[in-house]
Design an enzyme around this catalytic site. Structure first.
Site, PDB file in Angstrom:
ATOM      1  N   GLY A 131      53.676  34.044  37.789  1.00 33.47           N
ATOM      2  CA  GLY A 131      53.040  32.832  38.067  1.00 33.47           C
ATOM      3  C   GLY A 131      53.962  31.785  38.510  1.00 33.47           C
ATOM      4  O   GLY A 131      53.296  30.445  38.165  1.00 33.47           O
ATOM      5  N   SER A 132      54.835  31.933  39.146  1.00 37.14           N
ATOM      6  CA  SER A 132      55.819  30.656  39.423  1.00 37.14           C
ATOM      7  C   SER A 132      55.159  29.773  40.560  1.00 37.14           C
ATOM      8  O   SER A 132      54.922  28.568  40.564  1.00 37.14           O
ATOM      9  CB  SER A 132      56.962  30.776  39.757  1.00 37.14           C
ATOM     10  OG  SER A 132      57.013  31.564  41.271  1.00 37.14           O
ATOM     11  N   ASN A 133      54.140  30.347  41.401  1.00 40.53           N
ATOM     12  CA  ASN A 133      53.415  29.680  42.202  1.00 40.53           C
ATOM     13  C   ASN A 133      52.329  28.707  41.502  1.00 40.53           C
ATOM     14  O   ASN A 133      51.963  27.632  41.922  1.00 40.53           O
ATOM     15  CB  ASN A 133      52.594  30.413  43.301  1.00 40.53           C
ATOM     16  CG  ASN A 133      53.553  30.738  44.672  1.00 40.53           C
ATOM     17  OD1 ASN A 133      53.877  29.589  45.249  1.00 40.53           O
ATOM     18  ND2 ASN A 133      54.357  31.756  44.529  1.00 40.53           N
ATOM     19  N   MET A 164      47.547  40.341  42.896  1.00 37.35           N
ATOM     20  CA  MET A 164      47.715  41.481  43.417  1.00 37.35           C
ATOM     21  C   MET A 164      46.501  42.623  43.477  1.00 37.35           C
ATOM     22  O   MET A 164      46.660  43.713  43.203  1.00 37.35           O
ATOM     23  CB  MET A 164      48.970  42.251  43.113  1.00 37.35           C
ATOM     24  CG  MET A 164      50.320  41.188  43.098  1.00 37.35           C
ATOM     25  SD  MET A 164      50.418  40.853  44.933  1.00 37.35           S
ATOM     26  CE  MET A 164      52.111  40.767  45.043  1.00 37.35           C
ATOM     27  N   ARG A 165      45.433  41.982  43.814  1.00 34.61           N
ATOM     28  CA  ARG A 165      44.359  42.770  43.725  1.00 34.61           C
ATOM     29  C   ARG A 165      43.383  42.614  44.966  1.00 34.61           C
ATOM     30  O   ARG A 165      43.116  41.402  45.137  1.00 34.61           O
ATOM     31  CB  ARG A 165      43.458  42.489  42.366  1.00 34.61           C
ATOM     32  CG  ARG A 165      42.257  43.513  42.043  1.00 34.61           C
ATOM     33  CD  ARG A 165      42.790  44.308  40.952  1.00 34.61           C
ATOM     34  NE  ARG A 165      41.602  45.240  40.722  1.00 34.61           N
ATOM     35  CZ  ARG A 165      42.098  46.544  41.163  1.00 34.61           C
ATOM     36  NH1 ARG A 165      43.158  47.270  41.245  1.00 34.61           N
ATOM     37  NH2 ARG A 165      41.388  47.668  41.199  1.00 34.61           N
ATOM     38  N   LEU A 191      40.001  42.169  47.117  1.00 27.59           N
ATOM     39  CA  LEU A 191      38.707  41.789  46.653  1.00 27.59           C
ATOM     40  C   LEU A 191      37.588  42.132  47.701  1.00 27.59           C
ATOM     41  O   LEU A 191      37.837  42.313  48.807  1.00 27.59           O
ATOM     42  CB  LEU A 191      38.669  40.069  46.570  1.00 27.59           C
ATOM     43  CG  LEU A 191      39.481  39.448  45.505  1.00 27.59           C
ATOM     44  CD1 LEU A 191      39.587  38.167  45.643  1.00 27.59           C
ATOM     45  CD2 LEU A 191      38.973  39.717  43.995  1.00 27.59           C
ATOM     46  N   HIS A 213      51.329  33.941  50.664  1.00 26.81           N
ATOM     47  CA  HIS A 213      52.068  35.351  51.174  1.00 26.81           C
ATOM     48  C   HIS A 213      53.220  35.084  51.624  1.00 26.81           C
ATOM     49  O   HIS A 213      53.431  34.108  52.428  1.00 26.81           O
ATOM     50  CB  HIS A 213      51.198  36.260  52.254  1.00 26.81           C
ATOM     51  CG  HIS A 213      51.841  37.458  52.567  1.00 26.81           C
ATOM     52  ND1 HIS A 213      51.870  38.331  51.547  1.00 26.81           N
ATOM     53  CD2 HIS A 213      52.554  37.613  53.671  1.00 26.81           C
ATOM     54  CE1 HIS A 213      52.614  39.747  52.044  1.00 26.81           C
ATOM     55  NE2 HIS A 213      53.190  39.161  53.269  1.00 26.81           N
ATOM     56  N   ASP A 216      46.056  39.971  53.115  1.00 27.19           N
ATOM     57  CA  ASP A 216      46.931  39.015  53.732  1.00 27.19           C
ATOM     58  C   ASP A 216      46.558  38.446  54.985  1.00 27.19           C
ATOM     59  O   ASP A 216      47.255  38.212  56.313  1.00 27.19           O
ATOM     60  CB  ASP A 216      48.352  39.641  53.758  1.00 27.19           C
ATOM     61  CG  ASP A 216      49.026  39.819  52.282  1.00 27.19           C
ATOM     62  OD1 ASP A 216      48.404  39.045  51.250  1.00 27.19           O
ATOM     63  OD2 ASP A 216      49.605  40.617  52.185  1.00 27.19           O
ATOM     64  N   ALA A 258      60.506  27.820  48.932  1.00 28.21           N
ATOM     65  CA  ALA A 258      59.551  27.132  50.188  1.00 28.21           C
ATOM     66  C   ALA A 258      58.087  27.399  49.882  1.00 28.21           C
ATOM     67  O   ALA A 258      57.337  26.274  50.158  1.00 28.21           O
ATOM     68  CB  ALA A 258      59.972  27.833  51.448  1.00 28.21           C
TER      69      ALA A 258
HETATM   70  C1  GAR Z   1      54.872  35.360  45.727  1.00 35.02           C
HETATM   71  O1  GAR Z   1      55.989  35.359  46.530  1.00 35.02           O
HETATM   72  C2  GAR Z   1      53.695  35.421  46.404  1.00 35.02           C
HETATM   73  O2  GAR Z   1      53.799  34.953  47.733  1.00 35.02           O
HETATM   74  C3  GAR Z   1      53.667  36.959  46.340  1.00 35.02           C
HETATM   75  O3  GAR Z   1      53.625  37.387  45.359  1.00 35.02           O
HETATM   76  C4  GAR Z   1      54.755  36.374  44.534  1.00 35.02           C
HETATM   77  C5  GAR Z   1      54.355  35.891  43.143  1.00 35.02           C
HETATM   78  O4  GAR Z   1      55.053  35.527  42.578  1.00 35.02           O
HETATM   79  N1  GAR Z   1      52.150  37.229  46.965  1.00 35.02           N
HETATM   80  C6  GAR Z   1      52.049  38.216  47.714  1.00 35.02           C
HETATM   81  O5  GAR Z   1      52.758  39.022  48.152  1.00 35.02           O
HETATM   82  C7  GAR Z   1      50.468  38.690  48.224  1.00 35.02           C
HETATM   83  N2  GAR Z   1      50.269  39.509  48.987  1.00 35.02           N
HETATM   84  P1  GAR Z   1      54.543  34.489  41.281  1.00 35.02           P
HETATM   85  O6  GAR Z   1      53.707  35.253  40.463  1.00 35.02           O
HETATM   86  O7  GAR Z   1      55.914  33.817  40.983  1.00 35.02           O
HETATM   87  O8  GAR Z   1      53.861  33.250  42.198  1.00 35.02           O
END
Ligand code: GAR
Length: 217
Positions: free
Chosen positions: A14-16, A92-93, A95, A111, A147, A175
């Site tokens: 969950g860093s985003n 990562m699911r 829908l 993505h 995506d 980024a």
């Molecule tokens: C992120 O890099 C995001 O862009 C990617 O998973 C990572 C989650 O990191 N998402 C995908 O690949 C979606 N197809 P996070 O849990 O630290 O945010």
């Protein structure tokens, strides 16, 4: 202006999500985090969100007979929290159409590539294998294809000569953390809308410098 109520969907660290919450906590940001949902009860991001005082829900997809039943529960949790906008942040699911239609143009995803290039998993390794010199990240509205969907914002990131998938992922992730709050702000303030499956900006945009990589000597 009334703040938009945001639900964040995660599956992992969950860093985003953290970068979105940090941005939403800044004075004047047009959105606020009201609920975080993970389909994996063990997701590290849940603990962090709980510590921030945000309502968290673990809705374990494995406990549901099928996708529709899982999505019905997810939908209800978001309705109960009176969510206006959903941000998928490492969720990562896939829908199904029923859920996607209910949240049409109100659900974002990030993505780690310049879509439509390199959708799916193992993105950074595939970028390296193909010898691409510029990659990046994309925030887009969700559709049923993986995506894919109208693109709200993108950022370009150079691939360095000695990159591994991990070093490239780390540079792209930095980024991503700047891009996602920017895209959310554009959507929350109504500066973007979707017409004919393309995002259009309400106001004209000025010129920006071109990224050239390798740079001109
Ligand atoms: C992120 O890099 C995001 O862009 C990617 O998973 C990572 C989650 O990191 N998402 C995908 O690949 C979606 N197809 P996070 O849990 O630290 O945010």
């Amino acid at each position: 202006m009334q703040k938009r109520r945001v639900g964040i969907l995660i599956s992992g660290r969950g860093s985003n999500m953290q970068s979105l919450v940090a941005a939403m906590r800044r004075p004047g940001f047009p959105a606020e985090p009201v609920i975080v949902v993970s389909n994996r009860p063990e997701a590290a991001g849940l603990e962090w969100a709980r510590g921030q005082g945000i309502a968290v829900h673990a809705i374990d997809h494995k406990q549901y007979a099928n996708r529709m039943a899982f999505e019905a529960r997810l939908h209800q949790a978001l309705l109960d929290a009176q969510v206006d906008l959903i941000c998928n942040a490492g969720f990562m699911r896939m829908l199904t159409g029923g859920f996607v239609d209910r949240w049409m143009d109100r659900q974002l995803n990030i993505h780690p590539s310049l879509l439509p290039a390199f959708p799916g998993l193992d993105t950074h390794q595939r970028v390296l294998d193909q010898g691409a010199l510029i990659t990046g990240a994309t925030v887009h509205f969700i559709r049923t294809e993986m995506d894919a969907g109208p693109i709200v914002a993108q950022t370009a990131v150079p691939v360095m000569p000695n990159d591994s998938a991990d070093t490239l992922a780390a540079r792209v992730l930095e980024a991503e953390h700047r891009l996602y709050p920017h895209a959310l702000e554009l959507v929350a303030t109504g500066q973007v809308s979707v017409r004919d499956e393309r995002v259009v900006m309400a106001a004209p945009v000025g010129r920006v410098p071109t990224l050239m990589w390798p740079p001109l000597g």
